[in-house]
Design a protein around this motif. Sequence first.
Motif, PDB file in Angstrom:
ATOM      1  N   MET A   1      41.899  94.251 -45.551  1.00 38.47           N
ATOM      2  CA  MET A   1      41.805  94.107 -44.105  1.00 38.47           C
ATOM      3  C   MET A   1      40.467  93.472 -43.731  1.00 38.47           C
ATOM      4  SD  MET A   1      43.393  97.693 -42.748  1.00 38.47           S
ATOM      5  CE  MET A   1      42.285  98.670 -43.782  1.00 38.47           C
ATOM      6  N   LEU A   2      40.513  92.512 -42.829  1.00 38.56           N
ATOM      7  CA  LEU A   2      39.309  91.784 -42.449  1.00 38.56           C
ATOM      8  C   LEU A   2      38.796  92.244 -41.095  1.00 38.56           C
ATOM      9  CD1 LEU A   2      40.296  88.167 -43.556  1.00 38.56           C
ATOM     10  CD2 LEU A   2      38.986  89.881 -44.837  1.00 38.56           C
ATOM     11  N   ILE A   3      37.485  92.234 -40.951  1.00 35.05           N
ATOM     12  CA  ILE A   3      36.848  92.673 -39.717  1.00 35.05           C
ATOM     13  C   ILE A   3      37.365  91.887 -38.520  1.00 35.05           C
ATOM     14  CG2 ILE A   3      34.639  92.627 -38.481  1.00 35.05           C
ATOM     15  CD1 ILE A   3      33.292  93.458 -41.102  1.00 35.05           C
TER      16      ILE A   3
ATOM     17  N   ASP B   1      34.497  87.624 -41.643  1.00 28.93           N
ATOM     18  CA  ASP B   1      35.382  87.453 -42.792  1.00 28.93           C
ATOM     19  C   ASP B   1      35.103  88.473 -43.891  1.00 28.93           C
ATOM     20  OD1 ASP B   1      32.922  86.428 -43.466  1.00 28.93           O
ATOM     21  OD2 ASP B   1      33.668  84.537 -44.290  1.00 28.93           O
ATOM     22  N   GLU B   2      34.287  89.484 -43.602  1.00 26.11           N
ATOM     23  CA  GLU B   2      34.081  90.581 -44.542  1.00 26.11           C
ATOM     24  C   GLU B   2      35.129  91.655 -44.266  1.00 26.11           C
ATOM     25  OE1 GLU B   2      29.746  91.020 -46.030  1.00 26.11           O
ATOM     26  OE2 GLU B   2      29.585  90.782 -43.852  1.00 26.11           O
ATOM     27  N   THR B   3      35.221  92.620 -45.169  1.00 26.68           N
ATOM     28  CA  THR B   3      36.331  93.573 -45.080  1.00 26.68           C
ATOM     29  C   THR B   3      36.011  94.783 -44.213  1.00 26.68           C
ATOM     30  OG1 THR B   3      35.655  94.865 -47.033  1.00 26.68           O
ATOM     31  CG2 THR B   3      37.058  92.919 -47.407  1.00 26.68           C
ATOM     32  N   LEU B   4      37.077  95.342 -43.661  1.00 26.70           N
ATOM     33  CA  LEU B   4      36.960  96.561 -42.860  1.00 26.70           C
ATOM     34  C   LEU B   4      36.467  97.716 -43.723  1.00 26.70           C
ATOM     35  CD1 LEU B   4      37.644  96.927 -39.840  1.00 26.70           C
ATOM     36  CD2 LEU B   4      39.771  98.011 -40.564  1.00 26.70           C
ATOM     37  N   GLU B   5      36.851  97.711 -44.987  1.00 22.74           N
ATOM     38  CA  GLU B   5      36.424  98.762 -45.900  1.00 22.74           C
ATOM     39  C   GLU B   5      34.906  98.733 -46.110  1.00 22.74           C
ATOM     40  OE1 GLU B   5      38.985  96.664 -46.139  1.00 22.74           O
ATOM     41  OE2 GLU B   5      40.406  97.279 -47.688  1.00 22.74           O
ATOM     42  N   LYS B   6      34.354  97.522 -46.218  1.00 26.33           N
ATOM     43  CA  LYS B   6      32.901  97.389 -46.374  1.00 26.33           C
ATOM     44  C   LYS B   6      32.196  97.886 -45.122  1.00 26.33           C
ATOM     45  CE  LYS B   6      29.212  94.024 -47.249  1.00 26.33           C
ATOM     46  NZ  LYS B   6      28.885  92.609 -47.553  1.00 26.33           N
ATOM     47  N   ALA B   7      32.749  97.555 -43.960  1.00 25.24           N
ATOM     48  CA  ALA B   7      32.165  98.019 -42.702  1.00 25.24           C
ATOM     49  C   ALA B   7      32.155  99.545 -42.648  1.00 25.24           C
ATOM     50  CB  ALA B   7      32.953  97.453 -41.526  1.00 25.24           C
TER      51      ALA B   7
END
Length: 228
Positions: free
Chosen positions: A1-3, A91-97
Amino acid sequence: MLIKDWMAKDVLTVDENTSLMRATRILKENSIRRLPVVSHGKLIGIVTDRDVKDASPSKTTSLDIHELYYLLSEMKVKDVMTSNPLTLREDETLEKAALVMLEDKISGLPVVDELGHLVGLLSETDVLRGFIHSTGIKDGAIQFVFDLPDAPGSVTKVIESLRKFDVRVISILTSFEDAPEGKKRVAIRVMISDAGQEEAMAKELRETFTVVYHGKDELKNMPRKRAV
């Protein structure tokens, strides 16, 4: 999932010379907790409801109401904002956020492009929405939780068993910290075309694999916060 798929794109902002009184009004009137501070489109800081509260005079102050208003009108956002806040790219992931928010104990992140221009704002609520959507819980899916060998192909074997019952796999989530040693805990949500086959499917899965949980979430009578 993307931000970029979950962030708020229409974001209210202020500049660094906005009065603290106006910033407070914007936060309250729009029921938001943070305001990005921008200059020429570029993010230079962020001010939160906590910053405003900490900067506001105490209720026990001896100042009268006119002096309080004057003080707040003279204070600027730049006096209380957090400069150079943590940011992520769309374009970074929701998981990283989610990981950044958890480790740094923050509830929201400005999202910027490669030039530092503000393009969105991601809150913990947005992260939760993305997670809920990805699990399929609102689709009425049936969930099975397995403890499977931590080895290649173990999930594939479960999917092969599920295919016999003409199911549609909605989500597969894997974790290790809550699984026994040498195992991985895998939660699979499925939709079955023939509801009468659910128990037969569950029986076969229990006979073949270690099933930790089998059920469907009841969403009709969920706990709700009482109105004040």
